[in-house]
Design a protein around this motif. Sequence first.
Motif, short mmCIF file in Angstrom:
data_model
loop_
_atom_site.label_atom_id
_atom_site.label_comp_id
_atom_site.label_asym_id
_atom_site.label_seq_id
_atom_site.Cartn_x
_atom_site.Cartn_y
_atom_site.Cartn_z
N TYR A 52 -20.53 -40.21 -12.94
CA TYR A 52 -19.97 -39.93 -11.62
C TYR A 52 -18.49 -39.54 -11.83
O TYR A 52 -17.72 -40.32 -12.42
CB TYR A 52 -20.03 -41.17 -10.73
CG TYR A 52 -21.42 -41.52 -10.19
CD1 TYR A 52 -22.56 -40.83 -10.62
CD2 TYR A 52 -21.58 -42.54 -9.25
CE1 TYR A 52 -23.81 -41.16 -10.12
CE2 TYR A 52 -22.82 -42.89 -8.75
CZ TYR A 52 -23.94 -42.20 -9.19
OH TYR A 52 -25.19 -42.52 -8.71
N PRO A 53 -18.07 -38.35 -11.39
CA PRO A 53 -16.67 -37.90 -11.59
C PRO A 53 -15.69 -38.75 -10.77
O PRO A 53 -15.92 -39.02 -9.59
CB PRO A 53 -16.68 -36.46 -11.07
CG PRO A 53 -18.12 -36.06 -10.98
CD PRO A 53 -18.89 -37.32 -10.72
N VAL A 54 -14.60 -39.20 -11.43
CA VAL A 54 -13.55 -39.95 -10.72
C VAL A 54 -12.70 -38.95 -9.95
O VAL A 54 -12.19 -37.96 -10.51
CB VAL A 54 -12.70 -40.76 -11.71
CG1 VAL A 54 -11.57 -41.48 -10.97
CG2 VAL A 54 -13.57 -41.76 -12.47
N GLU A 55 -12.56 -39.19 -8.67
CA GLU A 55 -11.80 -38.27 -7.81
C GLU A 55 -10.33 -38.26 -8.21
O GLU A 55 -9.71 -39.32 -8.42
CB GLU A 55 -11.95 -38.71 -6.34
CG GLU A 55 -11.25 -37.80 -5.33
CD GLU A 55 -11.90 -36.42 -5.20
OE1 GLU A 55 -11.33 -35.59 -4.48
OE2 GLU A 55 -12.98 -36.19 -5.80
N GLY A 56 -9.75 -37.04 -8.33
CA GLY A 56 -8.33 -36.90 -8.63
C GLY A 56 -8.00 -37.05 -10.09
O GLY A 56 -6.83 -37.02 -10.47
#
Length: 881
Positions: free
Chosen positions: A202-206
């Motif tokens: 899951y991509p970490v936002e920012g």
Amino acid sequence: MLDKTYRPGEVEPKHYQDWENAGVFAAQCDSHAAPYTIMMPPPNVTGSLHMGHALTFTLQDVLIRFHRMIGRDALWQPGTDHAGIATQMVVERQMAGEGLTRHDLGRQKFIERVWQWKAESGGTITRQLRRLGASPDWARERFTMDEGLSAAVRKVFVELYKQGLIYRDKRLVNWDPKLHTAISDLEVEPREVQGSMWYLNYPVEGQPGRFITVATTRPETMLGDSGVAVHPDDERYQDLVGQFVRLPLVDRLIPIVADEYSDPEKGTGAVKITPAHDFNDFEVGRRHDLALINVLDLNAKINENAPERYQGLDRYDARKQIVAEFEELGLLVKIEPHTLQMPYGDRSGVVIEPWLTDQWFVDAATLAKPAIEAVETGKTRFVPKHWENTYFEWMRNIQPWCISRQIWWGHQVPAWYGPDGKFFVEQTVEEAQAAADAHYGQPVELTRDTDVLDTWFSSALWPFSTLGWPEQTPELDRYYPTDVLVTGFDIIFFWVARMMMMGIHFMGDVPFKDIYIHPLVRDEKGQKMSKSKGNVIDPLELVDKYGCDALRFTLMALAAQGRDIKLAEGRVEGYRNFATKLWNAARFCQMNDCAPVEGFDPGVAKETVNRWIAVKLGEATGRIIQALDGYRFNDAANAAYQFVWNTFCDWYLEFAKPIFQGTDEAAKAETRATAAWTLDQILHILHPFMPFITEELWGQLAETRATPLISSQWPSLRVHDAEAEAEMDWLVKLISSIRAVRAEMNVPPSAKLPLLVKGASDVTRVRLSTHHGIIAQMARAASIEAIDEAPTKGAVQVVVDEATIVLPLAGVIDLDQEKARLTKEIAKLSGEIDKVDKKLGNEAFVAKARPEVVEEQRERREEWMVAKAKLSDALQRLSAV
């Protein structure tokens, strides 16, 4: 004269019909006797007798028959459970054969059809209980859907609702996508399956290029993720707590939260949280105020809350598509094989989904508090005691109880909805209408809730609803609380705990004083019986083959506290032989003119052997009473067995034979009367265990009887005679010791040996003289002589009390050959014991082998050790020769 052979198939139906016709099972509410009450766990109306039933109903029947005989007013309350889902499925399958569904009939007609099925076919289990000899008060039989119990259910529901203990809420339930209903945990069957563990990024936002990896066995539920949890002490993720990830495929931001539910040692230490599709996640979601996003419909297909391209897909088709898309996006880290427990519906056979839906719930935590306290303070006790821990574990961690089911057969929820969805909970539609009209200020149309109540809801009221509650009946006043509940450990939470909660809440007292948790019946290898393994034993087949009494006694004899029962057909055959032994002993007594004598008192008998048997009978009876009072059923059975087979048949009747054949008419008459009296008492003490053969013998061994055996009083025996007991016990010990030595030494049965007695006291010399004839006959003694010095060679010795018994063996057996045989047998057993010790000393074997296999190895070792000790004693005796 008794027939040569006992025929249970002819005897059992005759006596059962006589008992039932005579009303001897009935409790007497107006009796002055102290009451004794057992509530029959109501079997499903769809059920048929299996071995678990056979055990629990046998144990209950033993207790009821025993307490009936000791003068208690015994009520065994019978009945059956409507078994909502199971019964509905039976009828729907029947209709499917006619090309019909319940929707073709409509609710009312379908329910009528179920009642019709119940009237025609729903009595199978109660007919089978009669074949088992069960003696409940059939005239009081209840059904969880009869009118009286239905009234109790409505009253309880409405009162709990108005007390704030029943409420409607949106929570997770076990959802059956085939039956379209919530089901209880007991109806969920965990099965071990080989699946996969998918690791997803899951991509970490920012933070471009940074991901958090989660592991899941159900990728399709990620569409409803509303958070990712990490352990607060996990240093790998501490800087991410409070940050967000962008949920792939859905493009939704979800928070990373710190929660101890996440295990740093398991998987990646990061857990995807799907509150609407996992019970643990639901609790995490509540703690962190995460969104509840339900992405499945009632058929377990993807619903409108997911992206459009997945909507309408079956959950497993959606899984394939989601995994493929993760792979295309480069977000699928790896897939590993994974063994997991998958929940299946025990009726539908499909995988159960944790599903978010509106249901009715009971505030079980509030109701559990006094139920916990009742066991803590000893008001109700568990036997064996360790089951208290299971009870406390469940009760102290209890969750809200989902009591609504989306089926038609059952107690319909007494709630009616107004035009704006507001509901009115009342016992009747008239009361609900009045409440609604008052609320709206005008007459309105009401719609009844279509749900029915969980089967366990009505059965939770069983101990008091069956006695007439909510009416304050004489039965309720007399028989509540009950004395003991006999049941299996698997329903401690589902039924036992709920009866405790409801009984205390509505009756102000516990429903039972004791809860006896019986063992599980396994096959002879210790494996759980199952159709898939093909190791299910049908109790009725055993009854047909060996008789009901043999099966009942087997179950009693094996029901040791804290140990599961390993049932082999050979054990039932063995106890059939016990019934045959009793029959033959009775026939022997009859052939020797042993008939009951009115007012006979064995305590004043002149013959030592007759006073002795009365003393031994009293001791055995006392042991049986103590064992039954402590729910040690195996000890009770063993005490009865040992007395009947060993003391009475093998010893007393053998001692009596010379008297029967002698010329002393007074001794003969007294011994005949004693034998008949003892046999009558045996029939009494065996009756709770073996009701049919004992009732048959009771009728045949006397011309008339005042009452049938089932209604006769339990023996009250107080015969004490220390001298008679000591003398005859010595005789038994002497003959047994000589027989054991002869067997150990392989002395041919036909060989008679001189019996030399060294160091005999005056008492022993008198006894040897008194019983010279019986010792010579039963110990195969050629002569009996008291001596001062024993031979130094060619003889073996055994000590009985103060005397040494010497048996010359020279010329009877080859001593060297016998020593060699014993040495070889001991070496063989030592080898077997060494093999088992190696296995049991291997930690890998003990850890990986099935528990029943390990237990079997331990039992074998124990048997071999006992055999080796006996052989070693024999060799030691020979070596001293």
